[in-house]
Design a protein around this motif. Structure first.
Motif, PDB file in Angstrom:
ATOM      1  N   MET A   1      49.502 -45.818  -6.298  1.00 41.56           N
ATOM      2  CA  MET A   1      49.598 -45.562  -7.257  1.00 41.56           C
ATOM      3  C   MET A   1      49.288 -46.552  -9.017  1.00 41.56           C
ATOM      4  N   TYR A   2      48.299 -47.745  -8.482  1.00 38.90           N
ATOM      5  CA  TYR A   2      47.491 -48.868  -8.538  1.00 38.90           C
ATOM      6  C   TYR A   2      46.676 -47.862 -10.034  1.00 38.90           C
ATOM      7  N   ARG A   3      45.380 -46.964  -8.864  1.00 38.73           N
ATOM      8  CA  ARG A   3      45.223 -46.387  -9.670  1.00 38.73           C
ATOM      9  C   ARG A   3      44.758 -45.349 -10.812  1.00 38.73           C
ATOM     10  N   TYR A   4      46.711 -44.661 -10.082  1.00 39.73           N
ATOM     11  CA  TYR A   4      46.598 -43.908 -11.189  1.00 39.73           C
ATOM     12  C   TYR A   4      47.659 -44.588 -12.326  1.00 39.73           C
ATOM     13  N   LEU A   5      47.992 -45.565 -12.194  1.00 39.56           N
ATOM     14  CA  LEU A   5      48.805 -46.118 -13.515  1.00 39.56           C
ATOM     15  C   LEU A   5      47.265 -46.468 -14.103  1.00 39.56           C
ATOM     16  N   PHE A   6      46.109 -47.203 -13.557  1.00 40.62           N
ATOM     17  CA  PHE A   6      45.336 -47.332 -14.226  1.00 40.62           C
ATOM     18  C   PHE A   6      44.222 -46.191 -15.279  1.00 40.62           C
ATOM     19  N   ARG A   7      44.214 -45.286 -14.425  1.00 40.56           N
ATOM     20  CA  ARG A   7      43.426 -44.015 -14.737  1.00 40.56           C
ATOM     21  C   ARG A   7      44.593 -43.682 -16.436  1.00 40.56           C
ATOM     22  N   LEU A   8      45.456 -43.742 -15.805  1.00 43.60           N
ATOM     23  CA  LEU A   8      46.463 -43.209 -17.244  1.00 43.60           C
ATOM     24  C   LEU A   8      46.393 -43.646 -18.547  1.00 43.60           C
ATOM     25  N   LEU A   9      46.252 -45.169 -18.284  1.00 47.99           N
ATOM     26  CA  LEU A   9      46.122 -46.787 -19.230  1.00 47.99           C
ATOM     27  C   LEU A   9      44.906 -45.720 -20.549  1.00 47.99           C
ATOM     28  N   ARG A  10      43.713 -45.798 -19.389  1.00 52.14           N
ATOM     29  CA  ARG A  10      42.858 -45.111 -20.054  1.00 52.14           C
ATOM     30  C   ARG A  10      42.574 -44.208 -21.097  1.00 52.14           C
ATOM     31  N   TRP A  11      43.467 -42.934 -20.374  1.00 51.11           N
ATOM     32  CA  TRP A  11      43.819 -41.882 -21.467  1.00 51.11           C
ATOM     33  C   TRP A  11      43.911 -42.808 -23.053  1.00 51.11           C
ATOM     34  N   THR A  12      44.893 -43.785 -22.807  1.00 52.63           N
ATOM     35  CA  THR A  12      45.254 -44.251 -24.353  1.00 52.63           C
ATOM     36  C   THR A  12      44.824 -45.081 -24.722  1.00 52.63           C
ATOM     37  N   GLY A  13      42.850 -45.372 -24.114  1.00 52.81           N
ATOM     38  CA  GLY A  13      42.595 -46.023 -24.882  1.00 52.81           C
ATOM     39  C   GLY A  13      41.983 -47.349 -23.936  1.00 52.81           C
ATOM     40  N   LEU A  14      43.136 -48.544 -23.124  1.00 57.53           N
ATOM     41  CA  LEU A  14      42.630 -49.107 -23.018  1.00 57.53           C
ATOM     42  C   LEU A  14      41.954 -49.545 -21.603  1.00 57.53           C
ATOM     43  N   ARG A  15      41.191 -49.904 -21.522  1.00 59.27           N
ATOM     44  CA  ARG A  15      40.383 -50.376 -20.254  1.00 59.27           C
ATOM     45  C   ARG A  15      40.586 -51.908 -19.666  1.00 59.27           C
ATOM     46  N   PHE A  16      40.371 -51.774 -18.350  1.00 57.31           N
ATOM     47  CA  PHE A  16      40.819 -52.552 -17.183  1.00 57.31           C
ATOM     48  C   PHE A  16      39.045 -53.419 -17.189  1.00 57.31           C
ATOM     49  N   ARG A  17      38.769 -54.782 -17.730  1.00 59.09           N
ATOM     50  CA  ARG A  17      37.263 -55.486 -17.459  1.00 59.09           C
ATOM     51  C   ARG A  17      37.734 -56.382 -16.800  1.00 59.09           C
ATOM     52  N   GLN A  18      38.009 -56.438 -15.987  1.00 58.05           N
ATOM     53  CA  GLN A  18      37.874 -57.804 -14.890  1.00 58.05           C
ATOM     54  C   GLN A  18      38.781 -59.324 -15.845  1.00 58.05           C
ATOM     55  N   GLU A  19      39.340 -59.258 -16.246  1.00 58.54           N
ATOM     56  CA  GLU A  19      40.779 -59.815 -16.384  1.00 58.54           C
ATOM     57  C   GLU A  19      41.250 -60.115 -15.668  1.00 58.54           C
TER      58      GLU A  19
END
Length: 97
Positions: A1-19
């Protein structure tokens, strides 16, 4: 679910940058609000992951189901806003078919 959420957020233009995850959670909620998308998924999933990682506590089944439902609602909202080509790609890549 965690990875799925981050994949979804990439579709909105938001990327996780090790913060730090809590800062990213706040950033994700703000980003989703600006785009008028459901914000419950990151508010629920990221703290659940942190509790599992640091507290070594497994979430209750009801919490897991609720988080999955929130992630699904976010996916549906993003899917509805995409153009037809992006919808096809999203279905293919995220297995929403």
């Amino acid at each position: 679910m965690y990875r799925y959420l981050f994949r979804l957020l990439r579709w909105t233009g938001l990327r996780f940058r090790q913060e730090p995850l809590l800062e990213f959670c706040e950033k994700a909620v703000q980003h989703l609000r600006q785009q008028k998308l459901p914000v419950a998924a990151p508010e629920q999933i990221i703290p659940m992951i942190l509790a599992m990682e640091f507290g070594k506590q497994d979430p209750e089944k009801a919490e897991q189901r609720q988080a999955a439902a929130e992630a699904s609602a976010l996916a549906d909202a993003i899917f509805k806003r995409c153009n037809p080509l992006k919808r096809f790609c999203m279905k293919y890549l995220l297995h929403l078919i």
